[in-house]
Structure formats: C-alpha cells, structure tokens
Scaffold this active site. Sequence first.
Site, mmCIF file in Angstrom:
data_model
loop_
_atom_site.group_PDB
_atom_site.id
_atom_site.type_symbol
_atom_site.label_atom_id
_atom_site.label_comp_id
_atom_site.label_asym_id
_atom_site.label_seq_id
_atom_site.Cartn_x
_atom_site.Cartn_y
_atom_site.Cartn_z
ATOM 1 N N PRO A 12 0.833 -1.206 0.000
ATOM 2 C CA PRO A 12 0.000 0.000 0.000
ATOM 3 C C PRO A 12 0.867 1.255 0.000
ATOM 4 O O PRO A 12 1.808 1.364 0.782
ATOM 5 C CB PRO A 12 -0.817 -0.097 1.289
ATOM 6 C CG PRO A 12 -0.253 -1.219 2.063
ATOM 7 C CD PRO A 12 0.690 -1.984 1.218
ATOM 8 N N GLU A 13 0.584 2.175 -0.899
ATOM 9 C CA GLU A 13 1.286 3.455 -0.898
ATOM 10 C C GLU A 13 0.411 4.474 -0.172
ATOM 11 O O GLU A 13 -0.703 4.167 0.258
ATOM 12 C CB GLU A 13 1.576 3.881 -2.342
ATOM 13 C CG GLU A 13 2.583 2.942 -3.006
ATOM 14 C CD GLU A 13 3.685 3.688 -3.757
ATOM 15 O OE1 GLU A 13 4.063 4.787 -3.327
ATOM 16 O OE2 GLU A 13 4.166 3.155 -4.766
#
Length: 303
Positions: free
Chosen positions: A2-3
Amino acid sequence: MPELPEVETVRRGLEPALVGARFARVTLRRPNLRFPFPERFAERLEGRTVTDLSRRAKYLTAGLDSGETLIMHLGMSGRFDVALPDGRNLSPGDFYLEGALGVPKHDHVVMAMGTGATVTYNDVRRFGFMDLVPTGDLAACRHFAGMGIEPLSAALTGEAIARLFRHKITPLKSALLDQRLIAGLGNIYVCEALHRAGLHPETPAGVLARTDGRPTPKAKLLARVIGQVLTEAVAAGGSTLRDYTHTDGTAGAFQHAFRVYDRTGAACTRPGCGGTVARIVQSGRSTFYCAACQPGAGRIPAR
Ligand SMILES: [Zn+2]
C-alpha cells in the site's frame, strides 16, 4: 504494497467505525506482527475511546482518551475488515487479496468496539505492526523522529522543495524517495509526478533551488503535481472501494490512471508529445519516464 493514497483511503474507511467508539474487547491472535505487540497492548486499549484517526506518511495514528496514540502500519499486505452492527461488511481500501480474504488464520487483531462494530486486522505477510506511544511524544517517537514533510499537506510547497533539495546532487528520483525529506512518497507516485512536471528522474535535485535558495518555477510545479497525483489517487481509491475486485493481488485502484508507471514502450499520454515511455533502474528500482517531455539529466527544460 500500500502506498500513501491507499493508506489514506483505509483511514477514511476506518474513521466512521473507530472515531468516537470505545474498544470493548481487543483480542490478539499471536504475540507479534513485524515487531512484538507493546506490553499489555490489549489492556491499554480496552475501555479507551478513539478521539481521532489521522495519517502521517504511511502510518495511521488513532488518538486515545488515555493520552496514548495507537500507531498502525500496514506493511506489505495489511488490511482492515469492518463488520458493522447492521450486518454490513466493509474492507476499506482493500487492494490486496492474496487469497487472504476471509481466511481467519491471517486475522491477527480483532477489535470489538462498544458500538457493536468489529474491526479486524488481517495481514498475510505480517510486515505490518502496531505500537502505542504517549501522544505528547508522537513527533519524537522512533517511528516519526527525523521524518520529512507530509506530501499531502500544505507543507509541501515549491519553497519547501527548494529548501530541502538545495545543494543536493542526488537524482531527483532519489531525493523524492528520501523519507527524511518528504515522507511517504513511493516509487509509483514519484514517477508519475516527475512526468507531470516534465523533469528527468536523474536531474540533480539541487537544480530546483536558485542560487539564492528560492524555488525555480519547476520546483513550484513539482510541488503542485505531487499534490495532484496523490489527491487523484485517493479519489480513485475512494470511488472504487465498494466494487473493486482483484484476481492477482497486485492491482491498485489508481492503476488505470498511470501515465508512465509500468508502461514501458507505450506512447506518452501528454498531448502532442509523441514520445515513448522508457524504463531505467535507479538504486535498484525501476523508473519510468518519457525521454521526449522529461529531457536530459542535469538541466531544466524550458517548457
Ligand atoms: Zn512525453
């Protein structure tokens, strides 16, 4: 992994279930994730009410009425499942299936809230972690000490970029990924922002500052497009939350909108450009850019 926009999407999804709610019962299914849980973790949460849910870079922070803050990091594959009292089930920002959906052996933390909602933390690879720190010490705690400015905030300006990058000869790509300067920008969004700004990823970062330290027009443009790219990604994550399904565990909601990332050999999407997306490797990671509208390292194009 996840960014930042995915973490922000998760924050928005969790907010209604957590803020104002009390931890009625917290069950840990194992002694650790990436790190051991803090001492007496469940006890310190139980009976406490969440006062706010914020985000710093890729960390979620839940303020508690005990004066402590619960820090949560999703690592590589962390996700939350929210079961509402009315029977509805939400998985905020669920970009990662990896075969884990509904597999109880990967449900590591189960938080039963006083409202009747149940918030479950599921993490196949267990690179995520949770910690509790005194709220007054948050900025100085081991996770946040020395961390750079928040890219999705008013702190990211052309002036800030000029101040942080001045005299630096490291490539722009590396400077933007340096968490001590700007915190939470990942490979994907750095590639996308540099393309929008028309900056070559190998340009020495210092050229964004004038000799007197003021920002160049490109520094101001870069600050603006970083905000744009992240904001659009958060909006895409939010709008596709309900019905987005994955089969390969790798796709993200914003992927459809990438202009250079993972598009080697494809035509540049900038109107009138006519260039082709190329891939180079910087510090062991892929960089995608268009040589036509992000020309030559070491100089600033006069676009
Ligand atoms: Zn181009």
